[in-house]
Write an enzyme that holds these catalytic residues in place. Structure first.
Site, PDB file in Angstrom:
ATOM      1  N   ASP A   1      -3.286   1.401   9.996  1.00 19.89           N
ATOM      2  CA  ASP A   1      -4.454   2.271  10.168  1.00 19.89           C
ATOM      3  C   ASP A   1      -4.882   2.297  11.625  1.00 19.89           C
ATOM      4  O   ASP A   1      -5.377   3.313  12.119  1.00 19.89           O
ATOM      5  CB  ASP A   1      -5.588   1.830   9.253  1.00 19.89           C
ATOM      6  CG  ASP A   1      -5.190   2.006   7.799  1.00 19.89           C
ATOM      7  OD1 ASP A   1      -4.465   1.138   7.272  1.00 19.89           O
ATOM      8  OD2 ASP A   1      -5.549   3.046   7.218  1.00 19.89           O
TER       9      ASP A   1
ATOM     10  N   CYS B   1       0.839  -1.206   0.000  1.00 16.54           N
ATOM     11  CA  CYS B   1       0.000   0.000   0.000  1.00 16.54           C
ATOM     12  C   CYS B   1       0.877   1.260   0.000  1.00 16.54           C
ATOM     13  O   CYS B   1       2.033   1.235  -0.450  1.00 16.54           O
ATOM     14  CB  CYS B   1      -0.985  -0.003   1.172  1.00 16.54           C
ATOM     15  SG  CYS B   1      -2.401   1.095   0.906  1.00 16.54           S
TER      16      CYS B   1
END
Ligand code: RI2
Length: 315
Positions: free
Chosen positions: A197, A128
Site C-alpha cells: 500500500d 491479501c
C-alpha cells in the site's frame, strides 16, 4: 457548485472497501476528479480550482495508508492547467486519461519484471489481494510457466478469496489456508509474493496486516520475499521524515457485537496494515525494474525530488 455526487459516491466506496487495493483506489480517485471537472458550473478558473481541491479533500480523507490515493490526487491537481474554465476542464480530462493509462501500463511492465523472478514449477504464497502481485503471476503464466499458489485467506476481510478466484481464472492451482498455517507451509514455497500500500524511503513495506509476520517467518525458512509495487506506491513524505499512518478499521470486521458480548466483551482492535522492515524483503518489483529495498530511496528522489506537496489544501 459543491462536491459532485460521484465524488461522494467514490469516497464512500473507498471508505467501505467496495473499491479497494491501492491501484484501484488511485484509478477511482482520478476518475472522480474528472467527474467533478466535467460537471463543474464554476464561472472562474479560481472557483473551478477550489472545487477540484474540495473534491480531492473528500477523497483524501477516506483511507490514510495507501499512498497511491494522494499520489493520484497530486498528479491530477498538478496537471490542471489553463487560463479559462474550459481549458482547465480539458486539461483535467487529458491528465486523468494519461494517469489511468500509465497505471495500467505500469502494472503490465511490473508484471514482466516480476515474472522473471518466477521459474517454471514454482510455488508462490500470497497474502491479501494485490493486482500488482497478480500481474507478476499473469506474466509468468503468459510466458508458459506453470505455477502453483498457496493463498492465505487474510482475515478479517478474507481478500485471499479474491486472490484465489483470480489465480484460478489464470489456470494456477490454488490451495487456500488459514493465516496461522502460513509457517507450516513455507517449506513448500519458492516465493512469498505480496503487494504494497506504501513503500517508505528506508525500504519498509506497508501492506495488509500480517505481512510482516509472514516475512519474518519466510526469512527464518530462507524463502525469498518479493514485493510487487508500482512506483505510485512510493511514499514521498517519508523522504522528509514523516511516517505512514496505519489505518484502524471498525472492530465489527473482526467479531460481531453479540459474539463479543458473549465472550466477556474483550477489547478488540483492527489495524488494517503493518510495516515490514527492509531486512525482511528481498526485492521490490516496480515498472522501473527490481530494487533491493535499501536502494528504493534513489528511485524516490528521482521521481519526487526531496519532498512533496499537498495541493488539495487551501492556499
Ligand atoms: P494493489 C490492499 O489493501 C492490500 O494490502 C494489497 O496488498 C494492496 O492493497 C495493494 O493492492 P486493501 O485495500 O494495488 O485491501 O496491488 O486494504 O491491487
Amino acid at each position: 457548485m459543491d462536491v459532485h455526487r460521484e465524488v461522494h459516491e467514490t469516497a464512500a466506496a473507498i471508505d467501505a472497501m467496495e473499491t479497494r487495493g491501492a491501484a484501484a483506489i488511485a484509478d477511482a480517485a482520478a476518475r472522480a476528479l474528472r467527474s467533478q471537472a466535467r460537471a463543474s458550473d464554476a464561472d472562474t478558473p479560481e472557483a473551478f480550482r477550489a472545487e477540484l481541491r474540495a473534491a480531492a479533500r473528500t477523497l483524501f480523507e477516506t483511507r490514510p495508508t495507501a499512498v497511491s490515493l494522494p499520489n493520484a490526487l497530486r498528479y491530477v491537481l498538478h496537471g490542471a492547467d489553463g487560463q479559462t474554465v474550459a481549458a482547465l476542464r480539458e486539461s483535467v480530462e487529458t491528465t486523468v486519461a494519461e494517469f489511468c493509462a500509465r497505471l495500467e501500463h505500469a502494472q503490465a511492465d511490473l508484471g514482466e519484471v516480476g515474472a522473471n523472478r518466477l521459474r517454471d514449477g514454482d510455488v508462490v504464497m500470497t497474502h491479501c489481494h494485490s493486482t500488482d502481485a497478480l500481474a507478476c503471476v499473469e506474466a509468468a503464466v503468459d510466458q508458459g510457466k506453470e505455477l502453483r499458489a498457496i493463498v492465505k485467506e487474510t482475515r478479517p476481510r478474507n481478500q485471499g478469496h479474491i486472490t484465489a478466484e483470480a489465480l484460478s481464472e489464470l489456470g494456477v492451482p490454488v490451495t487456500l489456508i488459514v493465516d496461522s498455517a502460513a509457517r507450516h507451509y513455507l517449506n513448500d514455497v519458492d516465493h512469498v509474493l505480496v503487494g504494497a500500500d506504501s513503500i517508505a524511503a528506508d525500504g519498509s513495506v506497508i501492506n495488509k496486516i500480517g505481512t510482516s509476520g509472514l516475512a519474518v517467518n519466510a526469512r527464518d525458512r530462507g524463502t525469498p520475499i518479493m514485493v510487487a509495487a508500482q512506483t505510485l506506491k512510493l511514499h514521498p513524505a517519508t523522504l522528509t521524515g514523516h511516517t505512514v499512518d496505519i489505518e484502524t478499521r471498525d472492530v465489527t470486521e473482526v467479531i460481531d457485537e453479540a459474539t463479543r458480548a458473549s465472550i466477556g466483551a474483550p477489547d478488540v482492535v483492527n489495524p488494517a496494515f503493518d510495516v515490514t522492515p527492509p531486512r525482511y524483503v528481498d526485492a521490490i518489483v516496480t515498472e522501473r525494474g527490481q530494487f533491493p529495498p535499501e536502494s528504493i530511496v534513489t528511485l524516490m528522489r528521482e521521481l519526487f525530488g526531496e519532498g512533496t506537496t499537498r495541493p488539495w489544501e487551501e492556499p
